[in-house]
Each structure stands twice: as structure tokens, then as C-alpha cells.
Write a protein that holds these residues in place. Structure first.
Motif, PDB file in Angstrom:
ATOM      1  N   UNK A 250      79.239 -48.816  58.682  1.00 45.84           N
ATOM      2  CA  UNK A 250      79.405 -48.650  60.128  1.00 45.84           C
ATOM      3  C   UNK A 250      77.837 -48.061  60.627  1.00 45.84           C
ATOM      4  N   UNK A 251      77.276 -47.262  59.752  1.00 42.71           N
ATOM      5  CA  UNK A 251      75.989 -46.934  60.513  1.00 42.71           C
ATOM      6  C   UNK A 251      74.981 -47.970  61.149  1.00 42.71           C
TER       7      UNK A 251
ATOM      8  N   UNK B 267      75.894 -41.372  51.169  1.00 43.19           N
ATOM      9  CA  UNK B 267      75.621 -40.646  52.333  1.00 43.19           C
ATOM     10  C   UNK B 267      75.635 -41.594  53.623  1.00 43.19           C
ATOM     11  N   UNK B 268      75.701 -40.889  54.816  1.00 47.41           N
ATOM     12  CA  UNK B 268      76.190 -41.593  55.989  1.00 47.41           C
ATOM     13  C   UNK B 268      75.327 -42.904  55.996  1.00 47.41           C
ATOM     14  N   UNK B 269      73.973 -42.893  55.887  1.00 45.62           N
ATOM     15  CA  UNK B 269      73.411 -43.939  56.173  1.00 45.62           C
ATOM     16  C   UNK B 269      73.564 -45.237  55.318  1.00 45.62           C
ATOM     17  N   UNK B 270      74.243 -44.899  54.263  1.00 49.58           N
ATOM     18  CA  UNK B 270      74.712 -46.058  53.429  1.00 49.58           C
ATOM     19  C   UNK B 270      76.117 -46.534  53.563  1.00 49.58           C
ATOM     20  N   UNK B 271      76.741 -45.847  54.796  1.00 46.13           N
ATOM     21  CA  UNK B 271      78.173 -46.244  55.126  1.00 46.13           C
ATOM     22  C   UNK B 271      77.810 -47.711  55.772  1.00 46.13           C
TER      23      UNK B 271
END
Lengths: 617, 251
Positions: free
Chosen positions: A481-482, A475-479
């Protein structure tokens, strides 16, 4: 107390038919409690006004143990078809079971009828529990019974020791066989003559073979109801109890010269599930004897038990292992000889016989390249014949046909072991043939699917899902850059904060840096000048910041004074004021300075600013 | 003007990040598996789905794997994959229906109570608001907070800026807390399926403890507590006990 059935014996002929008392021993198989004797003559119920309707209530005891059962009787006299009152709302008592009995009598030319509902109540707590009055409306009239208060103590008062201890001088228990001998109720002793006998159709059998287990009541008393108190399950047997009929007709049997009425009160088909010597335990019953002394034709309860019965069970021959035991018939039929491709045809299989139909596994109809066989819908029925339990297994097998042509179902084989012939019997169905055509049948001829086929076709899982895939494991929050973006945002503001607090208010506000900043700002302003008239405001701003004077205070005289104080050369002061004056006049002059001239002024101003800066540190 | 540009840039960045789908090769394999399934070749479709499932985690793949297992008669594995799909897509009706169909093949059936209004609302919100969308929302809230912080620092205090800062701080707190709870719930495995044919619930986390219930394969249980190799599970309010972890499949 296990589930028991109630038995209404409408005809109380047993006692009346009994001859004079003759001492005798019990019937074969009777237990030690069997004491046959003749019923005393002349005992008749107290007469009551036949025309008068009444509802009365009785309890068997006013003090019971928490483990005891209270028998609560509601007697409806001369009320036609009374509705049984519901006592399930009682908080302090739980209704274990109910039974009913009815009576109709002629006396002195008048008839009386009564209906008695008997409730077996178990107290839910100790203390003085209220058993409220029961109200009943009949033909516009309200009938109300007496309310009772029952004292409930811990334990049981009806166990032999406890009863003697708890109520040494109290009323005799209804479970006491010598009740009629009690001087309180009846000075004339009456003999209770009832016993139970368990009879098994055979004392030896094969595993899986049907046995008939009957419980016979021998009595010369009038029996109102029979309730089975013991559990109806026997270890080592599969059993099917026959339904209890509403009324049972007795047969007369002479036992050692005494005529008894014999009632078959319970019957079960037993199928031994294991070999060896199996024991059918003693079963306890509660018999309600009609009390001729009671004004309301009340019933008195006694308890009797059957004797334990043993049966020798042997293994069937090895060839019969796993096969049903009994006598069976087997058939497989098809309701039609022609069908269409994809049409559903239901084959019907029937296996019936005297064995345990519920244990039969029907043979499977195999699928083939031509026919697809669906799971069968199986129903089982039992029939209770007087001498045996018979059962029928019906299987509805939906079949659809894949291609046109002649489809043949091979004969199916059903095998069982016949204990009488002591042989394995093999039954075969007739081969079935279907003519399958490729044409669709007209709608009016097409057959509806059986329930099993509808279930098979209609109820299925939802179909698969398709469409674009998203990797939900990242998910996004694991990337990476987040969090970096979030940190960067806060870091930018932290820098702003540092600039405001540390730089602007600390470092940049120091005198040395302040002078440099003012000079640099003034030079930047000069760089931004595009018209001669813009020079004067830049000069005033510089002088205002440098001297700490407000813009309104800045004029030529003030400038000259301050610069003179700071020992700026007079020529430089004059030059400064000259350029400022030229710029102010340029707003109103038609003749503008050329770009070259303006650049010369700006250049001179830069030099003047630096000179003033040095003098005014 | 600069503020608007920053917001638009962040939105575009988040959209680009969330729109990053699976690689095209995976998508093609998924389509090939779907074709096999549609042809009724469930046994051939299953390994293709499993391969896709190894490369990408999407509830649709897990759901389709469950369907393949169901069609090939492996109801226990089917239920495990349906539950995994349900974890990623909680309110998908097809998943719930297929789980119900699968439950018909198991001996132990425990009625699942209807969720209350609050739970149902939260579940509905979760089904509509994916975790990625929630991440974007959190990012925007943090951006808004930083914007007001910047204005406050650079331009000085004003009532509007203070209100804006307070509002954005509240937004970040609420969205952040919900985001944290969602990610925590997703990370921990609190649902399991009984896998072992000889599984028993005991009164404590040891073989010596009293045996309470025998549970059959396929029973869905909720994990309450863990102790070494044992987990405390509950199938309903009445049926609860300790069982060895190896006898369960954690979802």
C-alpha cells in the motif's frame, strides 16, 4: 641490528694483569681470528685537568653508508652522575641502541672520572646530514658539544670491499682490527687480543631437556662494553636468555701459557624442540675496547663472532612423549579445611623445577556434584641459577561448594621425564578434604575472590532482551500500500491538472458545451431558490453569462433589446421581465408569494431559459 | 478543514501500518524461549529462539540467539548473530558490549576506530529514527507536496502556495534521499565474519595470487568489492585483501 645489551666493565684489569707477550694458539674452541699477544706497556690515557668538567662528542666516521651504523659518543668528564641526553628527536638518524661506560682514575695525585654514553645511530636518508650539538647544564653552567655533519651515501662503506674502495686513504674504520696499527693514530702498533667462544653444557641431549649455552669472552684487553649484533633466536630451540648483569667479574684462565681474563658475557637456557642434529649458529658481537690513546678514555669497537655449535638431540622414550623434561616438585594445597556453601575457596598448586616451566600444563582439578571449579589463574616465574634455569608454576584454582558435607578432592598426578634417571616420574598430591557447612560464614571471615573468579563472575555478556517483537524484515516502505498511496496522491493531482488544463480550458470552454454548461448552471441555481426574491439574481446571472454582458450592464431594457435581437417571442420576453420584476418587488413587499405560486414561476422560467438558449446559440 | 482531515487520515493509516507487530503465537514462543534462558537452559532456549527468528526478524531475537550461542560456547555463531542484530539496531549498547566480550575469544582482534562526529551523529539519528518512522515522514512530506500542488492547480497561484510547494519539495527530496540511502545500506551486506579456519587474504581474486595474511575465524571484515566468488575485504587500514566468499559469513 637485533636487540643487544650493553655491558659496563668497570674494572680494566685484564690488560694490566697480562704478563709479557707470549705467542700462543687460542683457547679451545676459538675461531681463526684468535691471536693472543701481550698488551704493550706504557700506554696510558692523556692526562686532563681532573678538576675541569667537560662534555665532548665524537663520531666514528664523517662519511658512512646508508646501511651502516654511526657510533656517536658523548663523554662527560668530572660531572657526577650525568643524565643521559635523549637523541630520539633526531629526524635524520634513528637511535638503534645506547650503551654507557664509566671510568675513574687517579693520576698524579688527582682523580678523574668520566662517563661515556654511546649511541648507535642509523641514518634515515642519504646526503649531508647534520648531527646537532648537545647542550648540557651542570651546576649552573652550560656545556655544549661540537656539531657534526655526516655524509651518508648509498650502501655500506664498512663492508671489506666497499671500505677499501670508498675510502682508500681515509681514517681507519673502528671495525678494523688493525686500527691500532694505523700510522695516523698511533705509530706504536698494539695487538688486540680478544675472542669469543660458545660453550654448551652438553653436546647431546633429549628433546625438551635443558641445555646451558654460554658465551665466553677471552681477552687481555680492557673491555668497555659488549653488544650482541646477531638475532637471539635459534631454530629448533625454545630459549630463555639470562638477564645481563651490570658488571661481570672475570676469571683468569691459562691458555697455552698465556693468562686470559674470561668473561661470561651471555647465557641462555635452551630446550630442544625437535630431534636430530641441531645447530646453534655463530653469533656476532661488538666489543668496545677502551682505547688507552684516547684523551677521553674513548672506546674502540671491534667485532667478534662465536663459533657454530652442534648438538645431537634424541627423542625421549615413548612413555615420556609429551611430558616435561627435567626435575620437578609438585604440590596441591588448600589454605583452609572448612568452608561454607557457595563460599569461594582458592586451591593452590605449585610445580617447580629445573625444566621449562613455561611449557608445563598443570593437571586439572575436576568439578563434581559437590564442588564447582572455576578456571585457574596461572603465573610462571623463572629463576636464573648459575648452572640452570629453574621455574615455578603457580596456579590459583577457585572452587565453590554446592552442598554441605565432606568434599574430597582426589589426588592429582603430575608426570615428567627425568633425563638423569631416564625414567618417567609420577608425582601425586595429597588428597584434600573440606568440611562444608550450610551456614553462611560471618562477613569478617568470608574470603575475597581471586582475580580469576572476579573475572568469571563479574564480566559477562549483557542479559537477553524481551518485549514485543516487530517484524523488521517487512518495513513500511516494502508494503504494497505504501507505493500505491504515493502513486494515488500524485494521480489525484494529475487528474486535477487534467481538469484544469484539458477540461476547463479546452473541452468545457467550447461554444457548444459552454451553452449547455450555462443552461445547466442556471437550472441548478433555480433548483436552489427557496425565496421569491432569489429568482431575480439567478435570472441576471444567466442572462449575463449567456449574453457576455457584465452584471452591472444587465437591466430590463437591455434584456428586452438583446432578446428581441435574438428573435425571442415578445410574449416570452414580457413573461421573463414580469417574473424578474415580481422577484425584485418581493424584497420590499409584505405579501409574499405562496410556495405554489413560486413553483409556477420557476417552472415557467425553466421553459423560458430553454427557449432563450435555443435562440441564443 | 478537508486538508486537516486528509492529514489525520494519513497519519492514522501510517500508525496502524507501523504498529502491526508480530503474531501473538510468535510472541508466546519468544516468551517461552526467554523463560528457558532465564532458567539457565541455554541449549533448550536456542532452538526456540531460532524458530522465532525464522518467523519474525527482530533485533531482540537475533541478540538473544547470540546470547544462547555465547553461553553454549559457540562464540563464532554468537558473533554472527550479534552483528546481524547490530545491523537492525546499530547503536544498541548491549550488542556492542556483547560483541566486545565475544571478541575476547578470537585470536584476531582489530581495534575499531572511534567514529568521527558526523558519523556518530548520523548513527545517533538512525538509532532514534527507525526506518518505519522515516517512511511515515516521507509519506507526510509527499502528502504535503500534493496538497500544495492541489491548491496551486485548483485555486491558482499565490506566493504562499508557491513557497509551500517549494518547501514541501525540498522536504520530500531530503527525506527521500535519506530513506533511499538507509534502505540501500540495509539491503547490501557490507560486513562479514571470517568463518573458515584456514582463511587467507590474497592480493587478488584468485588462488594464484600472493598470500598476504592468514586470518582466523571470528574476524569482522568490511566488504569493499566483489568479483565472482571472491570479495575484497578489509579488517583495518593495513589488513586488506581478497578472499573467497565461501570462507565468510555475510551479515
Amino acid at each position: 641490528m637485533k636487540k643487544t645489551g650493553s655491558l659496563a666493565l668497570a674494572l680494566f684489569l685484564a690488560g694490566l694483569m697480562a704478563p709479557a707477550a707470549t705467542p700462543a694458539s687460542g683457547p679451545p674452541g676459538a675461531d681463526a681470528e684468535f691471536h693472543p699477544s701481550a698488551l704493550p706497556q706504557g700506554a696510558s690515557p692523556a692526562a686532563e685537568d681532573a678538576a675541569k668538567a667537560s662534555v665532548t662528542a665524537e663520531v666514528n666516521a664523517e662519511k658512512i653508508g646508508l646501511d651502516d651504523t654511526l657510533i656517536y659518543s658523548l663523554a662527560f668528564s668530572n660531572i657526577e652522575n650525568p643524565v643521559q641526553p635523549d637523541l630520539s628527536h633526531l629526524d635524520d638518524f634513528r637511535v638503534l641502541q645506547t650503551s654507557r661506560s664509566s671510568e675513574f682514575q687517579f693520576r698524579d695525585g688527582a682523580s678523574t672520572s668520566s662517563m661515556r654514553f654511546i649511541y648507535y645511530l642509523m641514518p634515515t636518508r642519504t646526503g649531508r646530514l647534520a648531527l646537532p650539538a648537545v647542550s648540557y647544564s651542570h651546576q649552573g653552567r652550560e656545556y655544549r658539544t661540537q656539531a657534526f655533519t655526516i655524509e651518508v651515501v648509498k650502501g655500506s662503506l664498512f663492508s671489506p670491499g666497499a671500505a677499501a674502495k670508498a675510502t682508500p686513504a681515509g681514517p681507519p674504520s673502528f671495525f678494523d682490527d688493525d686500527f691500532f696499527n694505523s700510522p695516523i693514530r698511533d705509530p706504536q702498533p698494539q695487538k688486540i687480543d680478544a675472542t669469543l667462544r660458545a660453550v654448551l653444557s652438553r653436546t647431546s641431549c633429549l628433546k625438551g631437556e635443558q641445555l646451558l649455552y654460554r658465551i665466553l669472552l677471552y681477552t687481555r684487553n680492557r673491555i668497555a662494553a659488549v653488544n650482541m649484533l646477531s638475532g637471539a633466536s635459534f631454530a629448533g630451540f625454545w630459549q630463555e636468555w639470562f638477564p645481563v648483569p651490570q658488571s661481570i667479574s672475570p676469571v683468569s684462565e691459562n691458555v697455552n701459557g698465556v693468562i686470559y681474563q674470561v668473561y661470561e658475557i651471555r647465557k641462555a637456557a635452551l630446550f630442544a624442540g625437535e630431534s636430530g642434529t641441531l645447530s646453534i649458529p655463530s653469533l656476532q658481537f661488538e666489543l668496545e675496547l677502551a682505547d688507552p690513546q684516547s684523551a677521553f678514555f674513548g672506546a674502540q669497537a671491534i667485532r667478534r663472532s662465536t663459533q657454530e655449535v652442534k648438538v645431537a638431540v634424541s627423542e625421549p622414550p615413548a612413555a615420556a612423549a609429551g611430558l616435561p623434561v627435567g626435575q620437578f616438585s609438585f604440590a596441591l594445597e588448600c589454605p583452609q579445611e572448612k568452608a561454607d556453601v557457595n563460599e569461594i575457596v582458592t586451591l593452590r598448586m605449585k610445580i617447580s623445577g629445573s625444566g621449562n616451566a613455561k611449557a608445563i600444563i598443570p593437571p586439572l582439578v575436576p568439578s563434581s556434584d559437590q564442588a564447582l571449579v572455576y578456571p585457574a589463574k596461572i603465573t610462571q616465574e623463572s629463576a636464573y641459577a648459575p648452572t640452570a634455569l629453574t621455574g615455578t608454576l603457580n596456579a590459583e584454582i577457585p572452587v565453590s561448594f554446592k552442598q554441605a558435607g565432606t568434599v574430597t578432592f582426589p589426588p592429582l598426578e603430575f608426570r615428567y621425564f627425568d633425563p638423569e634417571r631416564r625414567a618417567v616420574i609420577s608425582l601425586r598430591s595429597s588428597p584434600l578434604q573440606m568440611q562444608v557447612s550450610g551456614e553462611k560464614l560471618p562477613a569478617e571471615l568470608s574470603r575475597t575472590l581471586p582475580q580469576s573468579a572476579i573475572l568469571q563472575k563479574g564480566e559477562d555478556i549483557d542479559f537477553i532482551k524481551s518485549g514485543p517483537l516487530h517484524d523488521q524484515s517487512r518495513p513500511l516502505h516494502r508494503r504494497r500500500w505504501f507505493p500505491l498511496l504515493i502513486i494515488a496522491l500524485f494521480a489525484a493531482n494529475l487528474l486535477v491538472l487534467l481538469k484544469v488544463t484539458a477540461w476547463n480550458r479546452g473541452i468545457a470552454a467550447s461554444p457548444r458545451l459552454r451553452n449547455r454548461r450555462i443552461l445547466a448552471l442556471a437550472l441548478r441555481r433555480l433548483d436552489g431558490v427557496r425565496h421569491p426574491e432569489d429568482i431575480a439574481p439567478a435570472m441576471e446571472s444567466y442572462f449575463s453569462e449567456k449574453s457576455g454582458l457584465g452584471l452591472a450592464e444587465v437591466n430590463d431594457r437591455r434584456i428586452a433589446e438583446v432578446l428581441a435581437q435574438k428573435q425571442v417571442p415578445k410574449a416570452s420576453i414580457a413573461r421573463f421581465l414580469f417574473i424578474k420584476g415580481q422577484s425584485e418587488l418581493a424584497r420590499f413587499s409584505q405579501q409574499k408569494k405562496s410556495a405554489l405560486e413560486m413553483e409556477k414561476d420557476l417552472h415557467a422560467l425553466r421553459g423560458l431559459f430553454r427557449e432563450i438558449d435555443r435562440k441564443m446559440k | 478543514m478537508r486538508v486537516k482531515q486528509t492529514i489525520l487520515f494519513c497519519l492514522a493509516l501510517a500508525a496502524a501500518a507501523s504498529a502491526g507487530g508480530a503474531a501473538s503465537g510468535v510472541q508466546e514462543d519468544f516468551a517461552a524461549a526467554n523463560r528457558k534462558y532465564e532458567e539457565g537452559k541455554f541449549s533448550e532456549a536456542l532452538p526456540l529462539y531460532l524458530e522465532v527468528g525464522r518467523r519474525v526478524s527482530d533485533w531482540k531475537v537475533l541478540y538473544d540467539i547470540g546470547n544462547c550461542y555465547y553461553k553454549t560456547g559457540n562464540y563464532l555463531s554468537a558473533k554472527v548473530y550479534y552483528l546481524k542484530a547490530r545491523k537492525l539496531q546499530p547503536l544498541e549498547a548491549s550488542i556492542a558490549r556483547n560483541i566486545a566480550m565475544t571478541n575476547r575469544h578470537f585470536r584476531d582482534v582489530v581495534a575499531v576506530p572511534e567514529p568521527d562526529f558526523v558519523t556518530r551523529t548520523v548513527q545517533l539519528l538512525e538509532s532514534k529514527l527507525s526506518l518505519d518512522a522515516l517512511s511515515v515522514l516521507l509519506l507526510l512530506a509527499i502528502l504535503l507536496l500534493n496538497l500544495f500542488l492541489f491548491l496551486l492547480l485548483s485555486r491558482g497561484r499565490s506566493r504562499k502556495r508557491l513557497y509551500g510547494l517549494g518547501f514541501s519539495l525540498l522536504l520530500v527530496s531530503v527525506v527521500g534521499a535519506y530513506h533511499f540511502s538507509r534502505t540501500a545500506a540495509l539491503a547490501r551486506s557490507n560486513v562479514a565474519v571470517v568463518w573458515d579456519a584456514d582463511a587467507r587474504l590474497r592480493s587478488g581474486p584468485d588462488e594464484d595470487n600472493t598470500e598476504l595474511f592468514k586470518v582466523n575465524p571470528g574476524l569482522e571484515v568490511r566488504i569493499i568489492d566483489r568479483f565472482r566468488d571472491w570479495v575484497q575485504v578489509a579488517a583495518s587500514e593495513q589488513i586488506a585483501g581478497w578472499i573467497e566468499k565461501k570462507r565468510l559469513v555475510l551479515i
